[in-house]
Write a protein that holds these residues in place. Structure first.
Motif, PDB file in Angstrom:
ATOM      1  N   MET B 228     -13.907  80.142  18.440  1.00 27.76           N
ATOM      2  CA  MET B 228     -12.315  79.760  17.527  1.00 27.76           C
ATOM      3  C   MET B 228     -12.574  80.165  16.310  1.00 27.76           C
ATOM      4  SD  MET B 228     -12.249  75.635  18.426  1.00 27.76           S
ATOM      5  CE  MET B 228     -10.696  75.086  17.222  1.00 27.76           C
ATOM      6  N   ALA B 229     -13.724  80.418  15.759  1.00 30.80           N
ATOM      7  CA  ALA B 229     -14.193  81.087  14.791  1.00 30.80           C
ATOM      8  C   ALA B 229     -13.282  82.148  14.300  1.00 30.80           C
ATOM      9  CB  ALA B 229     -15.409  80.890  14.209  1.00 30.80           C
ATOM     10  N   GLU B 230     -14.208  82.728  15.048  1.00 27.74           N
ATOM     11  CA  GLU B 230     -13.951  84.798  15.361  1.00 27.74           C
ATOM     12  C   GLU B 230     -11.876  84.543  15.362  1.00 27.74           C
ATOM     13  OE1 GLU B 230     -15.878  86.860  18.893  1.00 27.74           O
ATOM     14  OE2 GLU B 230     -17.386  85.632  17.187  1.00 27.74           O
ATOM     15  N   ARG B 231     -11.371  83.741  16.735  1.00 33.62           N
ATOM     16  CA  ARG B 231      -9.853  83.835  16.340  1.00 33.62           C
ATOM     17  C   ARG B 231      -9.086  83.445  15.595  1.00 33.62           C
ATOM     18  NH1 ARG B 231      -5.875  84.716  21.437  1.00 33.62           N
ATOM     19  NH2 ARG B 231      -4.379  82.879  19.977  1.00 33.62           N
ATOM     20  N   VAL B 232      -9.478  82.653  14.495  1.00 34.14           N
ATOM     21  CA  VAL B 232      -9.090  82.177  12.929  1.00 34.14           C
ATOM     22  C   VAL B 232      -9.376  83.159  11.887  1.00 34.14           C
ATOM     23  CG1 VAL B 232      -8.500  79.386  13.598  1.00 34.14           C
ATOM     24  CG2 VAL B 232     -10.780  79.929  12.704  1.00 34.14           C
ATOM     25  N   VAL B 233     -10.675  83.632  11.835  1.00 34.48           N
ATOM     26  CA  VAL B 233     -10.881  84.696  10.952  1.00 34.48           C
ATOM     27  C   VAL B 233      -9.683  86.548  11.092  1.00 34.48           C
ATOM     28  CG1 VAL B 233     -12.572  85.980  10.687  1.00 34.48           C
ATOM     29  CG2 VAL B 233     -12.996  83.935  10.742  1.00 34.48           C
ATOM     30  N   LYS B 263     -19.884  82.408   7.455  1.00 36.42           N
ATOM     31  CA  LYS B 263     -20.448  83.078   8.049  1.00 36.42           C
ATOM     32  C   LYS B 263     -19.690  84.389   8.363  1.00 36.42           C
ATOM     33  CE  LYS B 263     -24.102  84.510  10.472  1.00 36.42           C
ATOM     34  NZ  LYS B 263     -24.746  84.021  12.078  1.00 36.42           N
ATOM     35  N   LEU B 264     -18.589  84.822   9.214  1.00 38.38           N
ATOM     36  CA  LEU B 264     -17.669  85.841   9.632  1.00 38.38           C
ATOM     37  C   LEU B 264     -16.953  86.312   8.063  1.00 38.38           C
ATOM     38  CD1 LEU B 264     -16.138  84.975  13.040  1.00 38.38           C
ATOM     39  CD2 LEU B 264     -17.841  86.293  12.427  1.00 38.38           C
ATOM     40  N   LEU B 265     -17.349  85.507   7.775  1.00 39.83           N
ATOM     41  CA  LEU B 265     -15.536  85.606   6.335  1.00 39.83           C
ATOM     42  C   LEU B 265     -16.251  85.950   5.245  1.00 39.83           C
ATOM     43  CD1 LEU B 265     -12.702  83.324   6.054  1.00 39.83           C
ATOM     44  CD2 LEU B 265     -12.662  85.626   6.768  1.00 39.83           C
TER      45      LEU B 265
END
Lengths: 94, 303
Positions: B228-233, B263-265
């Motif tokens: 989900m995090a990767e998708r919205v990032v 973390k991704l951003l």
């Protein structure tokens, strides 16, 4: 304001962006409304009471297919919507 | 097991999130010059926010029912019971969200994009620039200026991937209350790869396959939160992310997704004490307050 209409799916990103700051005082007489062969554009009054152009709701989830006729794989001509929009408010992401 | 799951003979509803009704008991709406209401009828949740003289006074956040007008009425009714306020005491009502045109007693409808930006500006202050709204069935990335005016936006409502509904489905599948998913996603020995599909339908079958393959429930949840995090990032990156990052919507309450997005951003999301789920309705009520200042109060419309 940059308004992005479209979607991202497994096959790619399909967004048409409209720079409403350039669109408010349109110098092209809203030529995009008739320039698009599918009639995908329409005018509306946005949340800040400015009249601008947007993509009609029924096209927003099908852009990859609805724009396909204007985007042949080779010898692609200039896109009619972008050609019609002389202020340069319209861009495509793909 | 939490109280919300004690449903007698009925099947436990693990997905059911906590509904909330709150009023600021240090204030009295009767002494306010302008009382405005924002109603956000979303695809999954509905909120009603009361703003008194431009300040948050009360709100009600509940699940959307099977029709938008009733959802709007019920959201307002919750606040009425808590505060004693009626429609006759309100100077203007603005509707927003997916069902905004079906709010029977609203004077104006404003898109949720503008309302979330305005609400986030109130909740996080004038430093908020990038807003991620993770709603029930769509996801929006918004840029705004120091006054909360939208400068760039992007919305993905083509599928429920990376939305609250997706998390509800996983909650039910794992038979873990939705509020516990975030914390449990960190209870893993090592961070798993994201599930390859965040499509709600395919993620469900992939999660089952992972369980059969020996993954613990916590590890499957971690893999889904990461997806989900990767998708919205990827959505956020399309409009660009600036400092002053704010998350609204129900998923803002899920640390398993929020921490992974951060973390991704490489950016920390701003904190707020106000319920992140009311941002849209709050923005609508603030728009109504501005309109009352400009145009004066309007006569109530019957609910």
């Amino acid at each position: 304001m940059i308004a992005n209409y479209g979607y991202k799916d497994g096959s790619g990103e399909y967004y048409i962006s409209i720079d409403t700051d350039k669109c408010i005082s349109c110098e092209a007489g809203r030529a995009c409304l008739t320039g698009c062969p599918k009639g995908m554009f329409e005018t509306m009054v946005d949340d800040y009471d400015d009249e601008v152009v947007q993509i009609k709701q029924q096209f927003r989830r099908n852009l990859a297919y609805d724009c396909a006729e204007c985007k042949p794989a080779s010898n692609r001509p200039p896109l009619p919507c972008i050609t019609a929009c002389t202020p340069g408010a319209i861009t495509h992401s793909w | 097991m939490s109280e919300q799951l004690n449903t007698g003979d009925k099947k436990p509803e693990f997905w059911r999130w906590q509904e909330n009704c709150w009023a600021d008991e240090t204030k009295d709406w009767r002494s306010a010059k302008a009382v405005t209401v924002g109603i956000d009828v979303g695809s999954v949740s509905s909120q009603c926010v009361i703003v008194a003289d431009g300040e948050l006074y009360a709100y009600n956040s509940m699940r959307t029912g099977n029709n938008s007008p009733d959802s709007a009425r019920n959201a307002f009714k919750g606040v009425t019971e808590k505060t004693g306020l009626t429609l006759d005491d309100v100077h203007m009502v603005v509707g927003t969200g997916y069902g905004r045109v079906n709010v029977p007693f609203s004077h104006k409808a404003i898109t949720e994009i503008a309302c979330h930006a305005r609400g986030a500006n109130y909740m996080g202050g004038n430093k908020v620039r990038t807003i991620l709204d993770m709603g029930g069935q769509d996801c929006k990335a918004i840029h705004c200026d120091d006054k909360g005016k939208v400068t760039n936006f992007l919305m993905n409502d083509k599928c429920a991937a990376g939305t609250g509904r997706g998390m509800e489905v996983i909650s039910d599948l794992m038979q873990i209350p939705i509020a516990e998913l975030g914390p449990r996603s960190f209870e893993v020995d090592e961070e798993p790869e994201a599930v390859s599909s965040v499509c709600v339908v395919f993620a469900k079958s992939e999660a089952l396959a992972l369980l059969k393959g020996g993954y613990t429930k916590n590890k499957v949840i971690a893999a889904y939160c990461q997806a989900m995090a990767e998708r919205v990032v990827s959505l956020l990156e399309r409009i660009g992310v600036e400092e002053g990052f704010f998350i609204t919507g129900g998923i803002a309450k899920n640390p398993g997704v929020v921490k992974r997005i951060e973390k991704l951003l490489g950016i920390q999301a701003m904190n707020t004490k106000i319920d992140s789920q009311i941002a849209g309705a709050l923005g609508a009520a603030l728009f109504a307050n501005t309109l009352v200042q400009k145009q004066g109060p309007l006569a109530p419309i019957a609910a």
